[in-house]
Motif scaffolding. Structure first.
Motif, PDB file in Angstrom:
ATOM      1  N   GLN A  76       0.826  -1.199   0.000  1.00  0.00           N
ATOM      2  CA  GLN A  76       0.000   0.000   0.000  1.00  0.00           C
ATOM      3  C   GLN A  76       0.867   1.258   0.000  1.00  0.00           C
ATOM      4  OE1 GLN A  76      -2.026  -1.188   3.597  1.00  0.00           O
ATOM      5  NE2 GLN A  76      -3.953  -1.468   2.475  1.00  0.00           N
ATOM      6  N   GLU A  94      -9.199   6.453  -0.872  1.00  0.00           N
ATOM      7  CA  GLU A  94      -9.743   5.105  -0.770  1.00  0.00           C
ATOM      8  C   GLU A  94      -8.842   4.215   0.092  1.00  0.00           C
ATOM      9  OE1 GLU A  94     -10.576   1.387  -3.792  1.00  0.00           O
ATOM     10  OE2 GLU A  94     -10.757   3.419  -4.588  1.00  0.00           O
ATOM     11  N   THR A  97      -9.279   5.277   3.677  1.00  0.00           N
ATOM     12  CA  THR A  97     -10.574   4.838   4.194  1.00  0.00           C
ATOM     13  C   THR A  97     -10.556   3.349   4.518  1.00  0.00           C
ATOM     14  OG1 THR A  97     -11.688   6.562   2.916  1.00  0.00           O
ATOM     15  CG2 THR A  97     -13.051   4.736   3.669  1.00  0.00           C
ATOM     16  N   GLU A  98      -9.928   2.556   3.646  1.00  0.00           N
ATOM     17  CA  GLU A  98      -9.783   1.122   3.912  1.00  0.00           C
ATOM     18  C   GLU A  98      -8.976   0.896   5.181  1.00  0.00           C
ATOM     19  OE1 GLU A  98      -7.980  -0.490   0.404  1.00  0.00           O
ATOM     20  OE2 GLU A  98      -9.779  -0.203  -0.819  1.00  0.00           O
ATOM     21  N   ARG A  99      -7.933   1.685   5.357  1.00  0.00           N
ATOM     22  CA  ARG A  99      -7.081   1.540   6.531  1.00  0.00           C
ATOM     23  C   ARG A  99      -7.840   1.900   7.802  1.00  0.00           C
ATOM     24  NH1 ARG A  99      -4.804  -1.735   8.444  1.00  0.00           N
ATOM     25  NH2 ARG A  99      -3.752  -1.142  10.311  1.00  0.00           N
TER      26      ARG A  99
END
Length: 141
Positions: A76, A94, A97-99
């Motif tokens: 990442q 994105e 936000t996933e993290r």
């Protein structure tokens, strides 16, 4: 002018020290493509053949360490570095936000573990007879 520029350059050991990592970590990041490996100078004289790292390498190393501190995986981080060159904010957002979602899940998991352990500690202190509930909770079945 050249002297001032040289003063800002450092060896791999200096880069590692400024980044708060070991030399092998720097080399690992280089192998993974997260940090560039500068060319060895070919001119004769003092320090010839020793790679030198500038301020950009220090900035990149600190970025990597900070991103790791936020829980990003190296894959990442590599993507974030690539996005930096394109200024692609939507994908960076994105990834963040996933993290955040992954951190929220981990926080919930840790809270559940904390609550369970607190409950076991309370049961252990209740003075009931029999084996300690803390110890039996961790024994394999």
């Amino acid at each position: 002018m050249v002297r001032n520029q040289e003063a800002k350059e450092r060896t791999i050991a200096g880069l590692a020290r400024e980044g708060g990592v070991g030399v092998e970590t720097v080399r690992y990041y280089q192998r993974r493509g997260l940090l560039e490996t500068p060319e060895r100078p070919e001119h004769p004289g003092f320090g010839s053949g020793v790679r030198r790292y500038g301020e950009e390498a220090v900035r990149r190393l600190r970025f990597i360490r900070s991103a790791q501190g936020a829980g990003f995986m190296l894959e990442q981080i590599a993507e974030l570095i690539a996005l930096d060159a394109t200024e692609e904010r939507a994908r960076a957002r994105e990834l963040a936000t996933e993290r955040v979602a992954a951190l929220d899940a981990k926080i919930a998991e840790l809270k559940a573990a904390r609550d369970a352990l607190a409950r076991l500690a309370h049961e252990c202190s209740s003075g009931s007879a029999g084996p300690c509930p803390i110890i039996t909770a961790f024994e394999p079945e």
